[in-house]
Design a protein around this motif. Structure first.
Motif, PDB file in Angstrom:
ATOM      1  N   LYS A 177       0.783  -1.235   0.000  1.00 40.03           N
ATOM      2  CA  LYS A 177       0.000   0.000   0.000  1.00 40.03           C
ATOM      3  C   LYS A 177       0.813   1.282   0.000  1.00 40.03           C
ATOM      4  O   LYS A 177       0.384   2.290  -0.555  1.00 40.03           O
ATOM      5  N   SER A 178       1.999   1.288   0.604  1.00 41.11           N
ATOM      6  CA  SER A 178       2.775   2.532   0.633  1.00 41.11           C
ATOM      7  C   SER A 178       3.725   2.646  -0.566  1.00 41.11           C
ATOM      8  O   SER A 178       4.553   3.542  -0.604  1.00 41.11           O
ATOM      9  N   PHE A 179       3.593   1.729  -1.522  1.00 38.65           N
ATOM     10  CA  PHE A 179       4.484   1.789  -2.690  1.00 38.65           C
ATOM     11  C   PHE A 179       3.683   2.120  -3.941  1.00 38.65           C
ATOM     12  O   PHE A 179       2.445   2.179  -3.908  1.00 38.65           O
ATOM     13  N   ARG A 180       4.380   2.344  -5.047  1.00 39.94           N
ATOM     14  CA  ARG A 180       3.717   3.002  -6.168  1.00 39.94           C
ATOM     15  C   ARG A 180       3.184   2.061  -7.246  1.00 39.94           C
ATOM     16  O   ARG A 180       2.949   2.482  -8.369  1.00 39.94           O
ATOM     17  N   GLN A 181       3.018   0.779  -6.922  1.00 38.96           N
ATOM     18  CA  GLN A 181       2.468  -0.137  -7.916  1.00 38.96           C
ATOM     19  C   GLN A 181       0.936  -0.027  -7.913  1.00 38.96           C
ATOM     20  O   GLN A 181       0.309   0.130  -6.867  1.00 38.96           O
ATOM     21  N   ASP A 182       0.335  -0.120  -9.098  1.00 34.76           N
ATOM     22  CA  ASP A 182      -1.127  -0.002  -9.190  1.00 34.76           C
ATOM     23  C   ASP A 182      -1.827  -1.341  -8.995  1.00 34.76           C
ATOM     24  O   ASP A 182      -2.871  -1.423  -8.363  1.00 34.76           O
TER      25      ASP A 182
END
Lengths: 247, 247
Positions: free
Chosen positions: A83-88
């Motif tokens: 959740k805190s990373f930028r993958q969709d």
């Protein structure tokens, strides 16, 4: 020519090695198992992070933006780690099996549990797992954690009881491998008639004389002795509950 | 015509039924499995008492004088049980296996452990066991008791861990049988590379975060929780001992 799906597998451990091996033979898959994150294919359809639980967040932190799905393979790591990373599009691709690099196994029997950021991603991960296994299902992080706890009980702890037996028998000039037919039969019975119904031994018979004698004889094995006491009590209590439940 | 050896089998339980079954097909054996002690053949070459541990002395007390060998099949009963009775040649004929009446098994793999009043009786019992099994050895009462303790650890307790897992998974809407491939692999590894070397899981990695999380999640399962704590501690301690021993 390029209808093949591209899969990055990050990791060089037991699970990563076997997943890479399982995907490698598939005509529809172009599998990349890079030595460093710089060698990743950022246009991959699927990037599988198969590293130790504590390293998952570190890998995600360094991961470039991936166009496809990013999934981890950990039984005990929540999907929230993404959740805190930028993958969709992200998910979990969890094989319920223990792997050794050197040992071959039948991949089609391994249960895979799938969870994902959204329905389409979940279905896509489900279909990737079907390329490897005949036994794929959905499970949320809470269920997966329960599976992991049950696997610790049913495999890690079971193996430890065998290790304690091995040491104990060796010190008596006896061979652990003589127990193999008995263990195999115990396993077969548990599978066929369920372990709850298959229980045998002094505790389920409430044969307190044999239990006390064994506890006495284990005086030089303090650790085994504590385990003997706790598990005998647990069998007695569990069996009484079952009997009460059935009456 | 009568070169056949006569064997009485006393008992109608699981072990007695399978021993009777194993001997029944042998051309050199005339097997008698009487319904009462009055129907025993007192000229039998071998009389096998295969009853519950606590009933052995009671049967011996009522047994007429037998010309041949009298043996019991109990792992946890000393050969000394014969000493206050009037049989001259006696021994122990212990199959290390768990039996169910309804389930067929390969008798030739079952380890048999022999002990006897004298060398000739021991050799005779050894040869009777060889009619059934390829894996016969001598073991005194102390070794047999240790085998029994190891069998409790490796089979009865192992089965109980499976029973607890079954209950726990069922209450989470999950199926214990999904663990079957994992358990089978754990067993195969333990057999091939020894359980001590094959240990996996959070405890052997000293992954205290996962262990504590599992303990927290087991708050509604007090019994499993205590077992989880004790066995995790045991794995950690055992593994440290092994490492120290190897360094």
């Amino acid at each position: 020519m390029e209808n093949k799906k591209i899969i990055n597998i990050i990791g060089r451990g037991n699970v990563a090695t076997h997943l890479a091996n399982a995907f490698e033979g598939k005509a529809e898959i172009n599998m990349v198992n890079p030595h460093s994150l710089a060698e990743l294919n950022t246009d991959a359809d699927l990037t599988i992070i198969s590293v130790t639980d504590t390293a998952i967040a570190k890998v995600l932190d360094k991961l470039p933006k991936i166009n496809g799905i990013v999934a981890h393979t950990s039984g005990s790591t929540s999907i929230d780690v993404f959740k805190s990373f930028r993958q969709d599009r992200f998910g979990v691709f969890y094989p319920l099996q223990t792997f050794s690099k050197s040992k071959k196994m039948k991949y089609e029997d391994i249960p895979f549990y799938i969870e994902a950021s959204d329905k389409i991603t979940a279905d896509t991960l489900f279909n990737y797992a079907l390329l490897i296994s005949d036994n794929v299902r959905f499970a949320d992080s809470s269920q997966r954690e329960k599976l992991h706890i049950a696997a610790v009980l049913s495999c890690n702890f079971v193996n430890h009881l065998w290790a304690l037996s091995e040491k104990y028998l060796k010190e008596a000039g006896l061979d652990f491998h003589d127990l193999t037919p008995l263990i195999r039969e115990t396993f077969d019975k548990a599978n066929i008639i369920s372990p709850t119904a298959a229980q045998t031994g002094p505790a389920v018979r409430e044969d307190m004389k044999t239990i006390q004698n064994h506890i006495d004889k284990l005086e030089n094995y303090a650790c085994i002795r504590e385990i003997y006491k706790l598990l005998s009590d647990s069998i007695i209590n569990y069996n009484r509950t079952i009997k009460t439940g059935n009456s």
